[in-house]
Design an enzyme around this catalytic site. Structure first.
Site, mmCIF file in Angstrom:
data_model
loop_
_atom_site.group_PDB
_atom_site.id
_atom_site.type_symbol
_atom_site.label_atom_id
_atom_site.label_comp_id
_atom_site.label_asym_id
_atom_site.label_seq_id
_atom_site.Cartn_x
_atom_site.Cartn_y
_atom_site.Cartn_z
ATOM 1 N N GLU A 53 41.756 8.460 84.383
ATOM 2 C CA GLU A 53 40.364 8.081 84.110
ATOM 3 C C GLU A 53 39.475 9.172 84.698
ATOM 4 O O GLU A 53 39.588 9.483 85.884
ATOM 5 C CB GLU A 53 39.995 6.778 84.817
ATOM 6 C CG GLU A 53 40.838 5.581 84.470
ATOM 7 C CD GLU A 53 40.526 4.413 85.417
ATOM 8 O OE1 GLU A 53 39.572 4.511 86.219
ATOM 9 O OE2 GLU A 53 41.245 3.415 85.348
ATOM 10 N N ASP A 64 31.265 1.542 93.228
ATOM 11 C CA ASP A 64 32.043 2.541 93.953
ATOM 12 C C ASP A 64 31.730 2.561 95.436
ATOM 13 O O ASP A 64 30.572 2.472 95.842
ATOM 14 C CB ASP A 64 31.800 3.923 93.349
ATOM 15 C CG ASP A 64 32.378 4.024 91.952
ATOM 16 O OD1 ASP A 64 33.566 3.700 91.808
ATOM 17 O OD2 ASP A 64 31.657 4.404 91.026
#
Length: 270
Positions: A53, A64
């Site tokens: 990815e 994140d």
């Protein structure tokens, strides 16, 4: 050129035929530089990743943790653009023939234009896109264009997702389902835990798609644990951390290759 959704399906099926989980690595484009990011993706494949990815760096990456935020910040300060993300996908795919996806928040895609983004991603040889913050209810336009260009649309499910919600998400997703192992942001964890196993079980009850687990896996032992119940093991922060810790670019690539090798052994020990 149409995208590589079939290559992604074949890769995940091949791992299943080998009675193991697939290893999916995540690395942000443009980190530590655009060229360095491309080299890192290739190194992850060389070490044993089945799928990579490529992250599209975003200024407000809500899912994140600090490690990936740091890398995104470096990439953004370096001036990374969507064209660089597409170049990363293209060069990694052309060099390896393996499936490369983009993981991105919705806002940059929306601003860039869905038709343009999907057409360019397919033309670069991309296999699809993971869209962690795009609600299924608002995804029709994206899915139409992704399908037209042969791209997978991977949605994220979480331990908080109720069964009826899981069914709604998996009914329209393609490629695989990204199961977030726990509530919270990305990052390495001491344990990946029971929540993930339960989420995989509940998700599988709604779909025949492979279910791949991310968030928190950082070493071979954890990869083996998750490979015991999931179709794929997704690792991001641990790769990024190796690059952040490296004294120079060459050492960073060695570290990425080594980690991919350790994790690739881990997913074979289910």
């Amino acid at each position: 050129m149409s995208g590589n959704i079939q290559l992604l399906a074949d890769t995940l099926a091949h791992a299943r035929e080998e009675n193991r989980a697939a290893l999916i690595a995540y690395l942000p484009a443009g980190f530590p530089t655009v060229d360095g990011g491309i080299a890192a993706v290739k190194a992850a494949f060389e070490g044993g990743a089945d799928v990579v990815e490529v992250g599209l760096p975003h200024s407000d990456p809500v899912l994140d943790g600090p490690v990936i935020q740091t890398a995104d910040d470096i990439a953004l300060r370096g001036g990374v653009k969507i064209a660089d993300v597409m170049r990363t996908v293209r060069e990694a795919y052309e060099a390896t023939g393996r499936p490369v996806l983009v993981m991105t928040y919705w806002n940059p895609v929306d601003r860039y234009g869905v038709e343009r983004f999907t057409a360019e991603l397919a033309e670069a040889g991309g296999a699809g896109c993971i869209l962690p913050d795009l609600p299924v209810e608002e995804s029709v336009l994206w899915r139409e264009h992704a399908e037209k260009h042969g791209l997978a649309t991977v949605f994220v499910v979480a331990p908080s997702s109720r069964d009826e919600r899981l069914a709604k998400i998996t009914a329209v997703g393609t490629g695989f389902v990204y199961a977030a192992s726990l509530m919270g942001v990305t990052g390495t964890r001491a344990s990946v835990g029971v929540q993930a196993q339960d989420l995989v079980r509940r998700t599988r009850a709604t779909t025949g798609l492979p279910v791949c687990v991310g968030l928190g896996v950082s070493n071979a032992a954890q990869a083996a644990e998750v490979a015991g119940f999931a179709d794929g093991v997704i690792v991001g922060s641990a790769f990024v951390q190796r690059l952040l810790d490296a004294p120079d670019a060459a050492s960073g690539l060695v570290a990425v290759r080594e980690l991919a090798g350790e994790l690739a052994q881990g997913v074979r020990k289910r």
